[in-house]
Motif scaffolding. Structure first.
Motif, PDB file in Angstrom:
ATOM      1  N   VAL A 146       3.077   5.993  -2.927  1.00 42.18           N
ATOM      2  CA  VAL A 146       4.229   6.765  -3.415  1.00 42.18           C
ATOM      3  C   VAL A 146       4.210   6.853  -4.942  1.00 42.18           C
ATOM      4  O   VAL A 146       4.446   7.926  -5.531  1.00 42.18           O
ATOM      5  CB  VAL A 146       5.539   6.129  -2.915  1.00 42.18           C
ATOM      6  CG1 VAL A 146       6.745   6.791  -3.588  1.00 42.18           C
ATOM      7  CG2 VAL A 146       5.652   6.243  -1.396  1.00 42.18           C
ATOM      8  N   PHE A 147       3.891   5.728  -5.580  1.00 37.65           N
ATOM      9  CA  PHE A 147       3.874   5.711  -7.054  1.00 37.65           C
ATOM     10  C   PHE A 147       2.807   6.652  -7.594  1.00 37.65           C
ATOM     11  O   PHE A 147       3.052   7.441  -8.528  1.00 37.65           O
ATOM     12  CB  PHE A 147       3.625   4.288  -7.540  1.00 37.65           C
ATOM     13  CG  PHE A 147       3.482   4.171  -9.031  1.00 37.65           C
ATOM     14  CD1 PHE A 147       4.593   4.226  -9.865  1.00 37.65           C
ATOM     15  CD2 PHE A 147       2.226   4.026  -9.607  1.00 37.65           C
ATOM     16  CE1 PHE A 147       4.459   4.129 -11.249  1.00 37.65           C
ATOM     17  CE2 PHE A 147       2.080   3.923 -10.988  1.00 37.65           C
ATOM     18  CZ  PHE A 147       3.197   3.981 -11.816  1.00 37.65           C
ATOM     19  N   THR A 148       1.598   6.610  -7.057  1.00 38.31           N
ATOM     20  CA  THR A 148       0.515   7.466  -7.552  1.00 38.31           C
ATOM     21  C   THR A 148       0.800   8.941  -7.252  1.00 38.31           C
ATOM     22  O   THR A 148       0.421   9.822  -8.039  1.00 38.31           O
ATOM     23  CB  THR A 148      -0.817   7.059  -6.910  1.00 38.31           C
ATOM     24  OG1 THR A 148      -0.691   7.087  -5.481  1.00 38.31           O
ATOM     25  CG2 THR A 148      -1.240   5.665  -7.351  1.00 38.31           C
ATOM     26  N   ASN A 199       1.401  11.477 -10.189  1.00 33.66           N
ATOM     27  CA  ASN A 199       0.150  12.221 -10.233  1.00 33.66           C
ATOM     28  C   ASN A 199      -0.923  11.463 -11.025  1.00 33.66           C
ATOM     29  O   ASN A 199      -1.547  11.995 -11.939  1.00 33.66           O
ATOM     30  CB  ASN A 199       0.384  13.615 -10.840  1.00 33.66           C
ATOM     31  CG  ASN A 199      -0.782  14.541 -10.560  1.00 33.66           C
ATOM     32  OD1 ASN A 199      -1.549  14.325  -9.628  1.00 33.66           O
ATOM     33  ND2 ASN A 199      -0.924  15.575 -11.393  1.00 33.66           N
ATOM     34  N   ILE A 200      -1.091  10.199 -10.628  1.00 32.12           N
ATOM     35  CA  ILE A 200      -2.044   9.339 -11.336  1.00 32.12           C
ATOM     36  C   ILE A 200      -3.342   9.293 -10.548  1.00 32.12           C
ATOM     37  O   ILE A 200      -3.350   9.031  -9.342  1.00 32.12           O
ATOM     38  CB  ILE A 200      -1.484   7.913 -11.507  1.00 32.12           C
ATOM     39  CG1 ILE A 200      -0.217   7.959 -12.370  1.00 32.12           C
ATOM     40  CG2 ILE A 200      -2.535   6.983 -12.121  1.00 32.12           C
ATOM     41  CD1 ILE A 200       0.491   6.633 -12.465  1.00 32.12           C
ATOM     42  N   GLN A 201      -4.428   9.567 -11.222  1.00 33.56           N
ATOM     43  CA  GLN A 201      -5.756   9.460 -10.636  1.00 33.56           C
ATOM     44  C   GLN A 201      -6.508   8.353 -11.373  1.00 33.56           C
ATOM     45  O   GLN A 201      -6.923   8.535 -12.515  1.00 33.56           O
ATOM     46  CB  GLN A 201      -6.512  10.790 -10.773  1.00 33.56           C
ATOM     47  CG  GLN A 201      -5.845  11.965 -10.076  1.00 33.56           C
ATOM     48  CD  GLN A 201      -5.838  11.792  -8.572  1.00 33.56           C
ATOM     49  OE1 GLN A 201      -6.726  11.191  -7.997  1.00 33.56           O
ATOM     50  NE2 GLN A 201      -4.800  12.345  -7.926  1.00 33.56           N
ATOM     51  N   SER A 202      -6.577   7.186 -10.725  1.00 37.77           N
ATOM     52  CA  SER A 202      -7.204   6.035 -11.374  1.00 37.77           C
ATOM     53  C   SER A 202      -8.164   5.360 -10.394  1.00 37.77           C
ATOM     54  O   SER A 202      -7.833   5.134  -9.220  1.00 37.77           O
ATOM     55  CB  SER A 202      -6.145   5.037 -11.836  1.00 37.77           C
ATOM     56  OG  SER A 202      -6.746   3.836 -12.267  1.00 37.77           O
ATOM     57  N   GLY A 205       0.818  -1.214   0.000  1.00 37.98           N
ATOM     58  CA  GLY A 205       0.000   0.000   0.000  1.00 37.98           C
ATOM     59  C   GLY A 205       0.845   1.255   0.000  1.00 37.98           C
ATOM     60  O   GLY A 205       0.522   2.244  -0.678  1.00 37.98           O
ATOM     61  N   LEU A 206       1.962   1.233   0.771  1.00 40.24           N
ATOM     62  CA  LEU A 206       2.854   2.382   0.833  1.00 40.24           C
ATOM     63  C   LEU A 206       3.493   2.662  -0.529  1.00 40.24           C
ATOM     64  O   LEU A 206       3.521   3.812  -0.997  1.00 40.24           O
ATOM     65  CB  LEU A 206       3.932   2.140   1.891  1.00 40.24           C
ATOM     66  CG  LEU A 206       4.972   3.263   2.068  1.00 40.24           C
ATOM     67  CD1 LEU A 206       4.276   4.548   2.527  1.00 40.24           C
ATOM     68  CD2 LEU A 206       6.039   2.838   3.069  1.00 40.24           C
ATOM     69  N   HIS A 207       4.001   1.610  -1.179  1.00 37.80           N
ATOM     70  CA  HIS A 207       4.618   1.779  -2.514  1.00 37.80           C
ATOM     71  C   HIS A 207       3.593   2.276  -3.524  1.00 37.80           C
ATOM     72  O   HIS A 207       3.911   3.111  -4.394  1.00 37.80           O
ATOM     73  CB  HIS A 207       5.234   0.472  -2.982  1.00 37.80           C
ATOM     74  CG  HIS A 207       6.500   0.114  -2.273  1.00 37.80           C
ATOM     75  ND1 HIS A 207       7.653   0.898  -2.353  1.00 37.80           N
ATOM     76  CD2 HIS A 207       6.819  -0.925  -1.464  1.00 37.80           C
ATOM     77  CE1 HIS A 207       8.613   0.344  -1.624  1.00 37.80           C
ATOM     78  NE2 HIS A 207       8.132  -0.771  -1.087  1.00 37.80           N
ATOM     79  N   LEU A 208       2.379   1.770  -3.423  1.00 36.76           N
ATOM     80  CA  LEU A 208       1.337   2.209  -4.362  1.00 36.76           C
ATOM     81  C   LEU A 208       1.003   3.681  -4.152  1.00 36.76           C
ATOM     82  O   LEU A 208       0.828   4.440  -5.130  1.00 36.76           O
ATOM     83  CB  LEU A 208       0.091   1.350  -4.157  1.00 36.76           C
ATOM     84  CG  LEU A 208      -1.023   1.488  -5.205  1.00 36.76           C
ATOM     85  CD1 LEU A 208      -0.508   1.163  -6.600  1.00 36.76           C
ATOM     86  CD2 LEU A 208      -2.186   0.569  -4.857  1.00 36.76           C
ATOM     87  N   ILE A 242      -6.780   2.020  -9.242  1.00 38.69           N
ATOM     88  CA  ILE A 242      -5.769   2.106  -8.195  1.00 38.69           C
ATOM     89  C   ILE A 242      -6.416   2.420  -6.842  1.00 38.69           C
ATOM     90  O   ILE A 242      -6.017   1.870  -5.807  1.00 38.69           O
ATOM     91  CB  ILE A 242      -4.727   3.186  -8.566  1.00 38.69           C
ATOM     92  CG1 ILE A 242      -3.900   2.703  -9.763  1.00 38.69           C
ATOM     93  CG2 ILE A 242      -3.810   3.470  -7.377  1.00 38.69           C
ATOM     94  CD1 ILE A 242      -2.878   3.712 -10.258  1.00 38.69           C
ATOM     95  N   GLN A 243      -7.431   3.268  -6.825  1.00 38.45           N
ATOM     96  CA  GLN A 243      -8.142   3.566  -5.587  1.00 38.45           C
ATOM     97  C   GLN A 243      -8.820   2.324  -5.023  1.00 38.45           C
ATOM     98  O   GLN A 243      -8.807   2.084  -3.812  1.00 38.45           O
ATOM     99  CB  GLN A 243      -9.182   4.668  -5.839  1.00 38.45           C
ATOM    100  CG  GLN A 243      -8.568   6.020  -6.205  1.00 38.45           C
ATOM    101  CD  GLN A 243      -7.656   6.552  -5.120  1.00 38.45           C
ATOM    102  OE1 GLN A 243      -7.909   6.406  -3.926  1.00 38.45           O
ATOM    103  NE2 GLN A 243      -6.555   7.188  -5.545  1.00 38.45           N
TER     104      GLN A 243
END
Length: 305
Positions: free
Chosen positions: A135-137, A141-144, A130-133, A147-148
């Motif tokens: 940081v990646f988003t 600046n990914i709004q998906s 969850g932490l890596h995800l 991913i949410q």
């Protein structure tokens, strides 16, 4: 001898007066000889009667002695048979208790292993993912929506595993001890149908051996589950105290109760497992219950050194 003396006196008087019934008159010498001879005969007869009577008494006593010995032997045989039966029953009970306790010990060890594995490994991996995800988003600046959803699933899985590990071995029990863990147990089991009240005369800072605390916690937890499932009670109370180097736990509910005499012959409510646990700890376990009058359970266990 008294009768013999009367008979001799009577015979002497008749002879002296020349009674014709006895024939001609006898001389004193012949009277004396006859008296001695008759006395000998009577003495022999009395001796034979005495011997016969003594023999009958000996035979009677012998028969009575044989009967007594027979009953003593029968009693000894039955007593020995009963002792052997009790001994076999005790051996079977000990074997059964050892089997139950071995299973319980294995379960507790596995509980701790699984809880530790879930908390230290699986939960850590989910938290790391969850932490890596996150940081990646953030960096890209990914709004998906996917991913949410993935984040929500990871968070839910993390919470479920945490709750599962706490059910296996409560974190409060490991970190803060038995008093806090039982208080939390009562709060969790209380709802709109039943209320659990917890009281303790022992300091909240008091800690026991970890294995001892785990065993006590799971005993009380299982008894609480029985109250919820079977008692139909609205209120239940758990109290703890120490007395004479013994831990005393009292559990009372206002439910429908049951017949304790009948329960001894059954394996209902998992009480055999609880008895086995308490017996291994060298404690005592008593149940007082009547129909429609609730149930009182008292547990006394020596404190670990």
């Amino acid at each position: 001898m008294f009768v013999f003396r009367i008979f001799i006196s009577f015979f002497f008087c008749l002879s002296f007066y020349g009674n014709p019934v006895f024939g001609q008159q006898k001389t004193p010498a012949s009277e004396k000889a006859l008296s001695i001879e008759d006395s000998k005969k009577i003495n022999v007869s009395e001796f034979q009667k005495f011997e016969n009577l003594r023999n009958r008494k000996i035979v009677s006593l012998s028969i009575i002695l044989v009967i007594i010995l027979f009953f003593l032997f029968y009693f000894f045989y039955q007593n020995n048979k009963l002792k052997q039966k009790i001994k076999r029953k005790d051996i079977k009970q000990k074997i059964l208790l050892n089997v139950i306790n071995s299973g319980i010990d294995s379960q507790e060890i596995e509980r701790k292993k699984v809880a530790s594995f879930l908390h230290d490994n699986i939960n850590s991996l989910l938290s790391s993912a969850g932490l890596h995800l996150n940081v990646f988003t953030t960096q890209n600046n990914i709004q998906s929506e996917e991913i949410q959803k993935a984040k929500a699933i990871l968070a839910e899985a993390h919470d479920l595993l945490r709750d599962m590990s706490h059910d296996l071995v409560p974190a409060l029990l490991v970190r803060f001890g038995l008093i806090y863990a039982l208080e939390d147990l009562c709060e969790k089991n209380s709802n709109s149908d039943i209320h659990f009240d917890f009281s303790s005369a022992i300091s909240t800072n008091k800690r026991y051996v970890e294995k001892f605390e785990m065993k006590i916690y799971f005993i009380v937890s299982e008894l609480c589950s029985n109250i919820i499932k079977h008692s139909e009670a609205q209120n239940a109370a758990i109290s703890m105290t120490e007395n004479n180097n013994r831990l005393i736990i009292t559990i009372h509910d206002d439910g429908k109760g049951f017949k304790t005499g009948k329960l001894k012959n059954e394996e209902g409510f998992g009480l055999n497992r609880i008895r086995a646990r308490i017996k291994k700890l060298k404690g005592t376990f008593t149940i007082t219950s009547k129909s429609s009058e609730g149930t009182l359970i008292k547990i006394q266990i020596p404190l670990p050194h």
